[in-house]
Write an enzyme that holds these catalytic residues in place. Structure first.
Site, PDB file in Angstrom:
ATOM      1  N   ALA A  99       1.571  -0.898   0.575  1.00 41.87           N
ATOM      2  CA  ALA A  99       0.298  -0.180   0.563  1.00 41.87           C
ATOM      3  C   ALA A  99       0.395   1.183  -0.115  1.00 41.87           C
ATOM      4  O   ALA A  99      -0.611   1.742  -0.530  1.00 41.87           O
ATOM      5  CB  ALA A  99      -0.211   0.006   1.994  1.00 41.87           C
ATOM      6  N   LYS A 100       1.605   1.739  -0.193  1.00 41.83           N
ATOM      7  CA  LYS A 100       1.856   3.044  -0.828  1.00 41.83           C
ATOM      8  C   LYS A 100       0.889   4.113  -0.326  1.00 41.83           C
ATOM      9  O   LYS A 100       0.308   4.867  -1.103  1.00 41.83           O
ATOM     10  CB  LYS A 100       1.790   2.928  -2.349  1.00 41.83           C
ATOM     11  CG  LYS A 100       2.846   1.978  -2.939  1.00 41.83           C
ATOM     12  CD  LYS A 100       2.761   1.945  -4.447  1.00 41.83           C
ATOM     13  CE  LYS A 100       3.821   1.032  -5.049  1.00 41.83           C
ATOM     14  NZ  LYS A 100       3.564  -0.412  -4.737  1.00 41.83           N
ATOM     15  N   ARG A 101       0.758   4.218   0.981  1.00 42.89           N
ATOM     16  CA  ARG A 101      -0.143   5.202   1.562  1.00 42.89           C
ATOM     17  C   ARG A 101       0.503   6.584   1.602  1.00 42.89           C
ATOM     18  O   ARG A 101       1.714   6.715   1.780  1.00 42.89           O
ATOM     19  CB  ARG A 101      -0.550   4.783   2.977  1.00 42.89           C
ATOM     20  CG  ARG A 101      -1.345   3.485   3.050  1.00 42.89           C
ATOM     21  CD  ARG A 101      -2.652   3.593   2.263  1.00 42.89           C
ATOM     22  NE  ARG A 101      -3.515   2.453   2.534  1.00 42.89           N
ATOM     23  CZ  ARG A 101      -3.870   1.528   1.644  1.00 42.89           C
ATOM     24  NH1 ARG A 101      -3.393   1.608   0.412  1.00 42.89           N
ATOM     25  NH2 ARG A 101      -4.663   0.549   1.969  1.00 42.89           N
TER      26      ARG A 101
END
Length: 282
Positions: A99-101
Site C-alpha cells: 500500500a506504500k502508506r
C-alpha cells in the site's frame, strides 16, 4: 491472527526457511486479466487473485497484493482484497499489503488501524510504508504492528530512477542510510531475543552496487529485506547476492509478472514459482 507473542519477523523467518525466500506478487493488471480471459472488473480480479493464492500459497513464503490495482475498482475492488486477505489468513499464508502508506499524526494512525489492527477488514500480516515525511512519522504504524504481532516494510532504496533524487541525498549520511539505521534500532529487541525483527525494508532487486556505495548496513538491520524486481524487471539470484552481500539471508525476493503470466493454469503458476526459487537459490 497469530498469537500475540509470535512476531511477524519470527513467522516470516520460519516461512522463508521452510519454503524459500520468495514472495509472489498478486498484481491483477488489466493486461494480465485479459490474458487470463477475465474481465477487468472486481469479479475478474477476485477470481484472478484467489487463483494465484490457491496455486502458490503452499510454495511461497508470502504473497503481496498490489493495493492500487484493487483500489482502481473502488469499493468492490477493496471488498475483493478483503476476501483475498481473509482467504490467505485462513490458509496460513503470510500477506504483505503493498500500500506504500505514509502520512503524519492522526492520518498515519488511521492508516495503521486500516492495515495492522486486529479485526480490521483489510488487516494484513505486514504493510509497506513510505518514510519520506520522516521515519518517525510512521510511529503509529510501527507501534501498532508491534502490539498486534504484525510487520512493516519501509521504503529505503527503490530501483526507480527518480528515487535517487531523494534516497541518495546526503552522501555518507544519505536519506537511505538514515532509514536503515532507524529501522535497525526498532529491531534491537528482536536481535537481543535472537529472532528476526518485524521492521523490514524495501530495497529494489535491481539497485546494483548502491547499497555498498551508500554504506548501508543491511546485515545489521536484523530484519527482512523485501526486494522487488525478480524476473520481469531483470534481476536474478546472482544479482541479489551481489547487491546484498552478507544480508542475502534476510532477503525476500519478489516476483510478480514473470510468475503470473504462467496462469491461469495452476500447474503453470506452480512451475513458474519453482523455477524462480531455483534461480534465487542457484
Amino acid at each position: 491472527m497469530p498469537e500475540p507473542h509470535t512476531s511477524f519477523g519470527a513467522r516470516l523467518q520460519a516461512a522463508m526457511a521452510a519454503r524459500g525466500p520468495l514472495c509472489v506478487g498478486i498484481d491483477p493488471h488489466p493486461g494480465l486479466l485479459q490474458a487470463w480471459g477475465l474481465e477487468d472488473d472486481a469479479v475478474g480480479l477476485e477470481r484472478f487473485s484467489l487463483t494465484v493464492l490457491e496455486a502458490v500459497g503452499e510454495q511461497a513464503a508470502a504473497v503481496k497484493p498490489q493495493v492500487a490495482l484493487f483500489e482502481r475498482h473502488g469499493s468492490r475492488g477493496l471488498a475483493a482484497l478483503e476476501k483475498v486477505l481473509a482467504a490467505a489468513a485462513g490458509a496460513g499464508v503470510l500477506t504483505i499489503a503493498d500500500a506504500k502508506r505514509g502520512d503524519i499524526g492522526s492520518t498515519m494512525a488511521a492508516y495503521a488501524q486500516a492495515w495492522l489492527a486486529d479485526g480490521a477488514p483489510l488487516a494484513a500480516d505486514a504493510v509497506t510504508l513510505s518514510p519520506f515525511l520522516g521515519y518517525e512519522s510512521l510511529r503509529p504504524a510501527l507501534d501498532l504492528a508491534e502490539q498486534t504481532g504484525r510487520g512493516v516494510f519501509v521504503l529505503a532504496l527503490t530501483s526507480n530512477p527518480e528515487g535517487a533524487s531523494v534516497q541518495h541525498v546526503g552522501g555518507e549520511d544519505s536519506v537511505a542510510r538514515r532509514i536503515v539505521r532507524a529501522a535497525a534500532a526498532d529491531n534491537a529487541a528482536a536481535r537481543d531475543a535472537g529472532t528476526l525483527g518485524s521492521v523490514g525494508l524495501v530495497v529494489g532487486a535491481t539497485v546494483g552496487d548502491a547499497p555498498a556505495r551508500l554504506g548501508l548496513d543491511l546485515a545489521g538491520l536484523n530484519g527482512p529485506v523485501l526486494a522487488p524486481g525478480l524476473g520481469a524487471q531483470g534481476a536474478t539470484g546472482a544479482d541479489l547476492r551481489r547487491s546484498f552481500g552478507p544480508a542475502f539471508g534476510q532477503v525476500l525476493g519478489t516476483s510478480s509478472r514473470d510468475i503470473l503470466k504462467a496462469g491461469p493454469d495452476a500447474a503453470g503458476l506452480r512451475e513458474a514459482v519453482a523455477r524462480t526459487l531455483e534461480m534465487v537459490a542457484g
